[in-house]
Design an enzyme around this catalytic site. Sequence first.
Site, mmCIF file in Angstrom:
data_model
loop_
_atom_site.group_PDB
_atom_site.id
_atom_site.type_symbol
_atom_site.label_atom_id
_atom_site.label_comp_id
_atom_site.label_asym_id
_atom_site.label_seq_id
_atom_site.Cartn_x
_atom_site.Cartn_y
_atom_site.Cartn_z
ATOM 1 N N GLU A 112 0.887 -1.150 0.000
ATOM 2 C CA GLU A 112 0.000 0.000 0.000
ATOM 3 C C GLU A 112 0.937 1.215 0.000
ATOM 4 O O GLU A 112 1.841 1.276 0.832
ATOM 5 C CB GLU A 112 -0.788 -0.016 1.299
ATOM 6 C CG GLU A 112 -2.243 0.267 1.179
ATOM 7 C CD GLU A 112 -2.886 0.192 2.547
ATOM 8 O OE1 GLU A 112 -3.521 1.170 2.929
ATOM 9 O OE2 GLU A 112 -2.732 -0.844 3.236
ATOM 10 N N ARG B 75 5.569 -13.302 9.379
ATOM 11 C CA ARG B 75 6.139 -11.989 9.116
ATOM 12 C C ARG B 75 7.448 -11.873 9.864
ATOM 13 O O ARG B 75 7.704 -12.587 10.835
ATOM 14 C CB ARG B 75 5.183 -10.880 9.527
ATOM 15 C CG ARG B 75 4.849 -10.855 10.998
ATOM 16 C CD ARG B 75 3.854 -9.762 11.355
ATOM 17 N NE ARG B 75 4.452 -8.445 11.300
ATOM 18 C CZ ARG B 75 4.065 -7.482 10.453
ATOM 19 N NH1 ARG B 75 3.080 -7.696 9.613
ATOM 20 N NH2 ARG B 75 4.645 -6.307 10.466
ATOM 21 N N LYS C 275 4.611 0.484 9.387
ATOM 22 C CA LYS C 275 4.771 1.736 8.651
ATOM 23 C C LYS C 275 4.210 2.905 9.443
ATOM 24 O O LYS C 275 4.781 3.980 9.481
ATOM 25 C CB LYS C 275 4.034 1.643 7.314
ATOM 26 C CG LYS C 275 4.881 1.120 6.172
ATOM 27 C CD LYS C 275 4.126 1.237 4.863
ATOM 28 C CE LYS C 275 3.559 -0.086 4.416
ATOM 29 N NZ LYS C 275 2.483 -0.046 3.485
HETATM 30 P P1 ATP Z 1 2.605 -2.162 7.699
HETATM 31 O O1 ATP Z 1 1.746 -2.698 8.798
HETATM 32 O O2 ATP Z 1 4.011 -1.893 8.083
HETATM 33 O O3 ATP Z 1 1.965 -1.040 6.948
HETATM 34 P P2 ATP Z 1 1.627 -3.889 5.739
HETATM 35 O O4 ATP Z 1 1.625 -5.359 5.765
HETATM 36 O O5 ATP Z 1 0.333 -3.219 5.966
HETATM 37 O O6 ATP Z 1 2.747 -3.381 6.710
HETATM 38 P P3 ATP Z 1 1.798 -3.530 2.949
HETATM 39 O O7 ATP Z 1 2.245 -2.350 2.212
HETATM 40 O O8 ATP Z 1 0.370 -3.901 2.875
HETATM 41 O O9 ATP Z 1 2.230 -3.304 4.429
HETATM 42 O O10 ATP Z 1 2.711 -4.800 2.656
HETATM 43 C C1 ATP Z 1 3.179 -5.196 1.408
HETATM 44 C C2 ATP Z 1 3.673 -6.615 1.511
HETATM 45 O O11 ATP Z 1 4.732 -6.721 2.458
HETATM 46 C C3 ATP Z 1 2.574 -7.543 1.989
HETATM 47 O O12 ATP Z 1 2.503 -8.636 1.109
HETATM 48 C C4 ATP Z 1 2.992 -7.957 3.355
HETATM 49 O O13 ATP Z 1 2.645 -9.280 3.596
HETATM 50 C C5 ATP Z 1 4.496 -7.782 3.350
HETATM 51 N N1 ATP Z 1 4.990 -7.438 4.675
HETATM 52 C C6 ATP Z 1 4.693 -6.348 5.406
HETATM 53 N N2 ATP Z 1 5.303 -6.389 6.598
HETATM 54 C C7 ATP Z 1 6.018 -7.529 6.637
HETATM 55 C C8 ATP Z 1 6.888 -8.163 7.603
HETATM 56 N N3 ATP Z 1 7.132 -7.612 8.783
HETATM 57 N N4 ATP Z 1 7.452 -9.339 7.273
HETATM 58 C C9 ATP Z 1 7.237 -9.886 6.077
HETATM 59 N N5 ATP Z 1 6.441 -9.369 5.132
HETATM 60 C C10 ATP Z 1 5.843 -8.207 5.396
HETATM 61 MG MG MG Z 2 -1.176 -2.314 5.382
#
Ligand code: ATP
Ligand code: MG
Length: 602
Positions: free
Chosen positions: A61, A296, A306
């Site tokens: 995102e 994760r 984020k």
């Molecule tokens: P955040 O909570 O930091 O915003 P998110 O999962 O909402 O993280 P996205 O931008 O939706 O962030 O994530 C993009 C991709 O990165 C997704 O496929 C997610 O599964 C992966 N991802 C995010 N955080 C992690 C993590 N800590 N370990 C492994 N993969 C991750």
């Molecule tokens: Mg997210």
Amino acid sequence: MTAPADKEPPKPSNFLRQVIERDLEQGTYAQRRWDGQPGDAAHHDQGPPDPAKIRTRFPPEPNGYLHVGHAKSICLNFGLARDYGGVCHMRFDDTNPEKEDKEYVDSILDAVRWLGFSWEANGTSHLYHASDYFDFMYRAAEYLVEAGLAYVDEQSAEDMRHNRGDFGNPGTDSPFRSRSIDENLQRFRDMRDGKLEDGAAVLRARIDMASPNINMRDPAIYRIRRATHHNTGDKWCIYPMYTYAHPIEDALENITHSICTLEFEDQRPFYDWLLDKLAEGGLISQPHPRQYEFARLNLTYVITSKRKLKQLVDDGYVSGWDDPRMPTVVGLRRRGYTPESIQLFAERIGVTKSDSWIDYSTLEGALRDELDPKVPRAMAVLDPLKLVITNWDEMMENAGHAAYDGRYLDDCSAPVHPHIPEMGRRSFKFGRELWIERSDYEEVPPKGYNRLYPGNRVRLKYGHVIECTGTIQDETGAITDVLAELVPDTKSGTPGSDKVKTKGVITWVAAADAVKAQVRLYDRLFSVSQPDTGDVDFLEELNPNSLRIVTAYVEPSLAGAKADEKFQFERHGYFVADRVEHGVDGKRVFNRVAGMKDSWGK
Ligand code: ATP
Ligand code: MG
């Protein structure tokens, strides 16, 4: 001739590799077609066989900078595609009508490229935006309504929550659940046409209000929200829910293996339900994508959210997204991490199905293993104390050397890298006044201390052996100079120099040619190993000493260090020349990437 790939050690297997290898063996996706762009079944059916053996995707995102957890996901998705003759799509998941920030979009693309991956393959740029699929998502929703598989629910949010039940209790059907298909279609169109207020209704899948999986109790798939979307403007006042949008994005893009983090495990039944229904209706190609979950990354002493990282930036706890203490890709980069070291880290931690914390030292270890065989060595004195060789001038004079500007200087040299002679040698001076580490002198030596104390001899690395004779102190008793005498005929590399044995060897630089530098000694961002997991506000867990700035003296070979260039400062660890062009106050800036040994576990 052997291709380099043959020489590489085999990658450790994991459950995802096993799934992919099984699918390739069984030809699960062999019949699929790809018409060059994402699209529905009719579109892809006209295309040639899909040239990609598998398709994965990285779907962030665009609401912040990527962090080390995303880096794991990038290495995983792009790495699997690379290793199995596939393609990995770069997809912005922009179904939320928030303002898309170009800064974030650019930084995400930069991060993926910097990590060494590309979404270009088979002459196509596989860079997509989920919002480009809104038309199809709407069409698919009408299809579900027409098939009796979705209905418009106009219960209040409160009733809806209440009627969902909970883990112990089944839900209760909404009074709107039994409306006719025609009525539902009309109401759904009313939603789309702006005839209902925000929040007045949602479109829900009609599945099973008694399902033990709460996500299957008629999940919402469309909501009303009057918001301008950066891509589609004001065309829509209804937007798809993430759990509905994501499987469709995967299906239109011909994704074969949709890899996500464990918290989506409970969503998998809906993922399959939805795609099964759309495939049955002939809307998407078959076989449809499958979702696989992995743990994760949680890395000790940092946070990977984020939103919370943004708070650290916005509230000024760090200097920006690229502050070298930040676990963001730009932060790691500025800290001195290389793409190779992050890839190595991702490979070493592997993928598992259960959540755990990875020790920060694993990341540092990957960096050391990557840099050690490559980077130049240099001497640097981080906490300088003056050392005066009291008999230096006299000895040089007696040996018939000439003084320059009243100073006698001797040339010394050392290999740029101890195991790579081709990297050449570095030169520096030795003179009467030198800088040494403050910790290399002790008035009263503790047991086992082999460095400088009155009466003891040490070798100045690549220089001479000296014997400590005392100190000069100021009126407060603080030591300003350590005094020593040179032991003749002990210069490193000259015949017989090793006749005089010493237990201690210390690093140094000469006052005559050392370069003043600012060195930023970075430490853990948080002072607890698993921040943000207890009742304490994560801001209170920040390490107040995560940055110490010192003025150091470094050997002259570092004067021309280019931004991003990495070094091993002997005894101190790995450092990178900061990208601040001309340094601070004319001083070059070096950031500590990692110490010589693991100090995190202690
Ligand atoms: P955040 O909570 O930091 O915003 P998110 O999962 O909402 O993280 P996205 O931008 O939706 O962030 O994530 C993009 C991709 O990165 C997704 O496929 C997610 O599964 C992966 N991802 C995010 N955080 C992690 C993590 N800590 N370990 C492994 N993969 C991750
Ligand atoms: Mg997210």
